[in-house]
Every structure is written in C-alpha cells, then in structure tokens.
Design an enzyme around this catalytic site. Structure first.
Site, short mmCIF file in Angstrom:
data_model
loop_
_atom_site.label_atom_id
_atom_site.label_comp_id
_atom_site.label_asym_id
_atom_site.label_seq_id
_atom_site.Cartn_x
_atom_site.Cartn_y
_atom_site.Cartn_z
N SER A 67 -6.00 -1.64 3.48
CA SER A 67 -5.45 -0.39 3.16
C SER A 67 -4.52 -0.44 1.86
O SER A 67 -3.65 0.29 1.51
CB SER A 67 -4.28 -0.09 4.32
OG SER A 67 -4.91 0.48 5.43
N LYS A 70 -4.92 2.29 -0.67
CA LYS A 70 -4.21 3.50 -0.53
C LYS A 70 -3.10 3.74 -1.73
O LYS A 70 -2.61 4.67 -1.96
CB LYS A 70 -3.36 3.54 0.95
CG LYS A 70 -4.41 3.83 2.05
CD LYS A 70 -3.86 4.44 3.08
CE LYS A 70 -5.04 4.54 4.29
NZ LYS A 70 -5.48 3.48 4.93
N SER A 127 -0.20 4.52 7.23
CA SER A 127 -1.47 4.15 6.65
C SER A 127 -2.79 4.85 7.04
O SER A 127 -3.82 4.28 7.51
CB SER A 127 -1.85 2.59 6.78
OG SER A 127 -2.61 2.02 5.78
#
Length: 412
Positions: A67, A70, A127
């Site tokens: 993640s 992101k 997330s």
C-alpha cells in the site's frame, strides 16, 4: 502502541538487522524470491532537507510496495487538484471493478459515488483499495492507464527502479520498487505539496457516521512523527514510510519486510532515533539563536556568551514590605510565551468558507481561527490554521481532528 525507550528501539533494530544479515545476500534481491520471507527486508533513512543518507540496507533491492503504492496515487491526485482537473468535492463514480477490490476497503457499491476528498482520506487512513481503484480510474480512464501514468511520474521523479501496475498496491509480481525510491517519493510529496501534506497526519476521518482511524501508529507513538504511509501484503511483509521532525530537521525512514506491524513500528522508530542522533549538533558546543536562525556555537564561545543571557538575581523583598505579585523568571516567561505560539494547520482550500469551517471544528477545543490567503503553483488557496496553542494542545488537537491536521511549531 506503548512508547519504547530509545535503547530498546535500537536494540530491536540491531537484532532485526543482524538476523537479516545472515539471510539477505549482497546481490540484488529479485522479486521472484520475495515470497520466501528471507529477502523482504530493506531500510533507508535520509535527511529530507539535505538529502544526506543516514542509513541504508539493501536500499536499491527490488521489493513489493504494497500500500505504499497509494503514495503515488495521492501524488497524482494532488497534481490533479493543483491543475484544477478535480476539486475535493468532485464526485467519482465507482465501477464494478473498483467495488470488487479485496480489503482493506470502504465496501463501496458499484454505481455509487464518492468525493475526491473522501477517497484521499480513505487512502491515507484505512488504505482502502476500492477507493484507490476508483480514484485511479477517474484520473487515468482505467486503472491500467492510471498505473502507466504512475510509472511515468515515478521516472520523472527519479524513481528509476519502480514500476506500478495498479493504484492500490494489491499483489502483482511486476509492481516493484526500492526503499530508496520510496524515500524519494516521500520527500517529493512533502516538498511539492506542502499545502496537502497534512492529509498524511490525519488521525482518522468520518465516513457515513463511522469514524475510521489511521493505520499509521507512529503518529501517536513517536515524538515528531507526522506521516506518511503503511503497507502490507504477504509477499512484502509489513512496510512503512515515515517522516518525523525534531529541532527543525526532518528525516524520512522507509522499511520493508517487517514480521509484524508492531515489530516494523519499533524498528522504524529505532532507525529514526539513530538518524536524529547523527544529525544532532557536534559534541563540544551548543545551538544558539541568532538573527539568521539557529547556529552552532563552540564551547568556549558559548561560555563567553552565556553570562549575558542569564537573568539577574532578583532582590529579596523585606519582610515588612507589601508582597507584590511574583514575576516569572525570564526563562519561564519565554517558555510561557512559546507555549501558546504553536498552531495546527487543517488544510488549504480553494474557498474561504470550507477553510473557516475546517478550522472552527478544531478550534472548538481551544485556540483561535486564522485564515490566510497563500500563493501556490496553481494559484491561490486559503490556508486554515488554529493558533494560540501549546505544543501538547496542538498535538492533541491533531489526534482528535477528523481530517487533515499538522502541528506547526513556532516560527514555522
């Protein structure tokens, strides 16, 4: 997460590094072997201001970003906001593909909509993979098209070993990066979007009546931490990109391959402690204020200057004299004045109304609303702050804020 002593953190960091030193060869760790668990570790610590590398372990070895991906999704979203392609209130339609992304997610329904602002908050805190896919599709036409945009931007930023395949970080054997590249992205987010970086300090946000907290526990556990992003998939282990500021120095630390979230957090805190020790003033002197800011003064020079800075002793009043109200010593007065000079920044907005509303929500707990029109690359924005706080009040306000918030030290 309970606070750990600096010694404990560094012992944990050394133990982890010693353990992986027997497992991780000097050669490049190919991503095809990352699943085995013996080649997932990498770490990198850098002075965000000077670029000085303070620690590196397999910093250029290929790793799965999970993640941390992101962060680039948000970088491109911030660019779109700056260029006026979207606003925080722009509504994004959720496709069937986006809605089908596995957790962590907001459980968005296909055909529903979400604002750009809520999608960005969902990426920072929960997330959310469905929100990331929806945002990527809106900005890139498709998630695959957006991934190509992400990779091109990575190359432009100097992230030469990074390739993106989706907007969320969900498993893909061809989506790889390095600890050094993620540190580069961290620094560019901080430098390129100072008016948006407060998103990464958000303790959480409200989503349809539910409060969603931030996965990044360093925000509460480590003094000076103000972002950036956590990540996890099986192939990568527990990852973290973190930033912290102490005494005007900002460090960025990146770690891949933690066995647990708690072990990862302790390791990164130890790395930051070690980094701040390295950038501390040299031994044999001190830091003193001057018109140009803080400067290093040698021991002999400091000894010569110090007497002029000491307060004169106050005369003891006679017993029969009326007792006047005691005045605080000069250092106490300075401390008291500084105590109320902290502020929190709750964002920068295109319109004055939303800026005031955001500041008023935080100011309900104390402090004064301050709105200032500031120039950014894309034009003008309203910067919303709450002023007149102590350091503790500023940090507590940000922990309680349900949206972007960043504590601002006096003079910053």
């Amino acid at each position: 997460m309970p606070l750990l002593s600096r010694a404990t953190r560094w012992c944990l960091a050394c133990a982890a590094l010693l353990a992986v030193s027997f497992l991780v060869p000097v050669a490049l760790a190919a991503p095809s072997h990352a699943q085995s668990g013996d080649r997932r570790y990498a770490a990198f610590v850098q002075d965000a201001g000077t670029g000085e590398v303070l620690f590196a372990a397999d910093a250029d070895a290929l790793r799965y970003p999970a993640s941390l991906t992101k962060m680039m999704t948000l970088y491109l979203a911030f660019e779109a906001l700056r260029r006026g392609k979207v606003t925080e209130g722009t509504r994004i339609r959720v496709s069937r593909h986006a809605a089908s992304r596995p957790p962590s997610k907001l459980w968005l329904r296909a055909g529903s909509t979400i604002t750009v602002g809520d999608a960005m908050m969902a990426l920072v805190t929960k997330s959310a993979n469905d929100a990331a896919a929806a945002l990527g599709e809106h900005l890139g036409g498709s998630e695959a098209g957006f991934a190509r945009m992400m990779t091109r931007k990575a190359r432009a930023l100097g992230m030469s070993r990074t390739t993106f395949r989706n907007a969320s970080g969900l498993p893909d054997r061809k989506q790889v990066t390095t600890a050094r590249d993620i540190a580069t992205l961290s620094r560019r987010l901080i430098r390129d979007f100072p008016e948006r970086y407060a998103y990464f300090s958000a303790s959480g946000f409200d989503w349809r009546g539910q409060y969603i907290g931030n996965h990044n526990r360093l925000l509460a556990a480590y003094d000076g931490a103000d972002g950036i992003k956590t990540g996890y998939i099986d192939a990568s282990g527990f990852n973290l990109a973190a930033s912290a500021v102490r005494d005007g120095r900002r460090l960025v630390a990146v770690m891949f391959g933690g066995a647990t979230g708690a072990a990862r957090d302790a390791h990164v805190m130890a790395l930051l402690d070690r980094g701040f020790d390295q950038v501390a003033p040299p031994q044999g002197g001190t830091m003193m204020a001057s018109r140009g800011g803080l400067r290093f003064v040698g021991t002999a020079q400091a000894a010569a200057i110090a007497p002029a800075l000491r307060p004169m002793p106050r005369p003891v009043p006679r017993a029969e004299a009326p007792r006047a109200a005691a005045r605080p010593a000069p250092h106490q007065a300075r401390k008291a004045r500084a105590a109320g000079r902290w502020a929190v920044q709750v964002g920068a907005y295109a319109d004055r109304g939303p800026a005031r509303a955001a500041a008023q929500r935080v100011a309900a707990r104390g402090g004064a609303v301050e709105l200032r029109r500031v120039r950014v690359r894309s034009g003008w924005l309203w910067r919303a702050r709450v002023t007149g706080l102590s350091q503790g009040e500023a940090r507590q306000a940000c922990r309680a804020a349900r949206g972007p918030c960043m504590a601002v030290a006096p003079g910053r």
